[in-house]
Write an enzyme that holds these catalytic residues in place. Structure first.
Site, PDB file in Angstrom:
ATOM      1  N   ASP A  56      73.049   8.236  38.252  1.00 61.66           N
ATOM      2  CA  ASP A  56      72.213   7.425  37.368  1.00 61.66           C
ATOM      3  C   ASP A  56      70.810   7.424  37.956  1.00 61.66           C
ATOM      4  O   ASP A  56      70.507   6.656  38.878  1.00 61.66           O
ATOM      5  CB  ASP A  56      72.768   6.003  37.263  1.00 61.66           C
ATOM      6  CG  ASP A  56      71.944   5.137  36.310  1.00 61.66           C
ATOM      7  OD1 ASP A  56      70.915   5.628  35.793  1.00 61.66           O
ATOM      8  OD2 ASP A  56      72.330   3.980  36.085  1.00 61.66           O
ATOM      9  N   ASN A  83      62.669  16.353  35.945  1.00 57.58           N
ATOM     10  CA  ASN A  83      62.762  16.592  34.507  1.00 57.58           C
ATOM     11  C   ASN A  83      63.360  15.423  33.733  1.00 57.58           C
ATOM     12  O   ASN A  83      63.064  15.254  32.553  1.00 57.58           O
ATOM     13  CB  ASN A  83      63.605  17.846  34.251  1.00 57.58           C
ATOM     14  CG  ASN A  83      64.031  17.944  32.802  1.00 57.58           C
ATOM     15  OD1 ASN A  83      63.224  18.225  31.919  1.00 57.58           O
ATOM     16  ND2 ASN A  83      65.315  17.699  32.551  1.00 57.58           N
ATOM     17  N   TYR A 150      57.232   5.094  26.299  1.00 59.45           N
ATOM     18  CA  TYR A 150      57.498   6.466  26.733  1.00 59.45           C
ATOM     19  C   TYR A 150      56.184   7.212  26.966  1.00 59.45           C
ATOM     20  O   TYR A 150      56.007   7.887  27.994  1.00 59.45           O
ATOM     21  CB  TYR A 150      58.336   7.171  25.670  1.00 59.45           C
ATOM     22  CG  TYR A 150      58.553   8.638  25.911  1.00 59.45           C
ATOM     23  CD1 TYR A 150      59.494   9.089  26.828  1.00 59.45           C
ATOM     24  CD2 TYR A 150      57.834   9.592  25.190  1.00 59.45           C
ATOM     25  CE1 TYR A 150      59.701  10.449  27.042  1.00 59.45           C
ATOM     26  CE2 TYR A 150      58.039  10.946  25.379  1.00 59.45           C
ATOM     27  CZ  TYR A 150      58.976  11.368  26.307  1.00 59.45           C
ATOM     28  OH  TYR A 150      59.172  12.714  26.507  1.00 59.45           O
ATOM     29  N   LYS A 154      54.868   8.702  30.589  1.00 57.52           N
ATOM     30  CA  LYS A 154      54.575  10.120  30.794  1.00 57.52           C
ATOM     31  C   LYS A 154      53.120  10.333  31.217  1.00 57.52           C
ATOM     32  O   LYS A 154      52.827  11.231  32.018  1.00 57.52           O
ATOM     33  CB  LYS A 154      54.889  10.906  29.518  1.00 57.52           C
ATOM     34  CG  LYS A 154      56.375  11.033  29.235  1.00 57.52           C
ATOM     35  CD  LYS A 154      57.126  11.713  30.381  1.00 57.52           C
ATOM     36  CE  LYS A 154      58.549  12.072  30.021  1.00 57.52           C
ATOM     37  NZ  LYS A 154      59.284  12.693  31.136  1.00 57.52           N
ATOM     38  N   THR A 185      65.877  20.580  21.447  1.00 53.16           N
ATOM     39  CA  THR A 185      66.888  19.951  22.278  1.00 53.16           C
ATOM     40  C   THR A 185      67.631  18.908  21.456  1.00 53.16           C
ATOM     41  O   THR A 185      67.277  18.624  20.306  1.00 53.16           O
ATOM     42  CB  THR A 185      66.274  19.265  23.511  1.00 53.16           C
ATOM     43  OG1 THR A 185      65.474  18.151  23.070  1.00 53.16           O
ATOM     44  CG2 THR A 185      65.412  20.226  24.323  1.00 53.16           C
TER      45      THR A 185
END
Length: 260
Positions: A56, A83, A150, A154, A185
């Site tokens: 995790d 990643n 998010y 980033k 993806t």
């Protein structure tokens, strides 16, 4: 092009699918000994022959245990690919829809996992004059209402990469960032994933939505990016062929981001 990576060791986070899995496959094809971490070790990751470890990575203990195990099994770390990202807390909705718990979870997975993994791996990377690639996102450069946490995480990841490059470059460690646009993806293609949620919110059938992405995102090449293309860029930046590239942030988005 010969990347001359054979006999190197690498650690890849978020290795179970998508960009992470493609990166594992690419590095192994180059002769690299790879340890890959995922919350769920997928059959595809096992099939690569990498050392597959369930972890995790949104927790400090999970990152520490993974890096310790990888360093021991690989007898040191030459290359690190941070990643892992996205996660279940990346959702539609504006700023007022994101509470403190979601902010913390998004930053734990998308930023602090890379901070913790880099911290743990750096002694080995310094000794071996290694390299780090952080996987950010074009969202770090595109102001948008959602997903706000998010995008912020980033952007912070890209900034941390530049700081690490400046601090550890004189000690032989190169640090670069790769910022993909839309990539083929499960985030986009899974019928229960983020892409399906976006499609539903727009009132569009999921399959039709996927076909419309290049036009909707104004992608210059007219198509989305394949995971293998991102993996190839990552492998290049890890190699000595890119030996004087550090502190850079490479977009791979088919021309989506059009600003200087």
């Amino acid at each position: 092009m010969n990347l001359d990576l054979a006999s190197k060791t690498a650690v890849v986070t978020g290795a179970g699918r998508g960009i992470g899995l493609a990166t594992v496959r690419t590095l192994i094809a180059e002769g690299v000994h790879v340890a890959g971490a995922a919350r769920t070790v997928t059959p595809e990751l096992k099939e690569t022959g990498a050392l597959a470890i369930s972890a995790d990575l949104s927790t400090a203990d999970g990152v520490a245990a993974f890096i310790d195990a990888a360093r021991t099994e690989l007898d040191g770390i030459d290359l690190l690919v941070n990643n892992v990202g996205a996660g279940d807390d990346v959702r539609l909705g504006g700023f007022l829809d994101v509470d403190d718990v979601q902010w913390a979870r998004v930053f734990d997975l998308n930023l602090l996992s890379a901070v913790r993994a880099s911290r743990a791996a750096l002694p080995s990377l310094i000794e071996r004059r290694g390299a780090i690639v952080n996987v950010s996102s074009m969202n770090s450069r595109l102001p948008a209402a959602a997903p706000v946490a998010y995008s912020a995480a980033k952007a912070a990841l890209a900034a941390v990469g530049k700081s690490l490059a400046e601090e550890f470059g004189p000690r032989g460690v190169r640090v670069n960032t790769v910022s993909p646009g839309v990539v083929r993806t499960s985030i986009w293609e899974d019928p229960d994933g983020f892409g399906a949620t976006v499609a539903a919110a727009a009132g569009v059938e999921h399959g039709a939505f996927l076909q419309q992405i290049p036009a909707a995102f104004n992608i210059t090449t007219g198509r989305i990016t394949e995971p293998e293309e991102v993996a190839a860029l990552i492998a290049f930046l890890l190699s000595d062929v890119a030996g004087n590239i550090t502190g850079a942030d490479y977009l791979i988005d088919g021309g989506t981001v059009k600003t200087l």
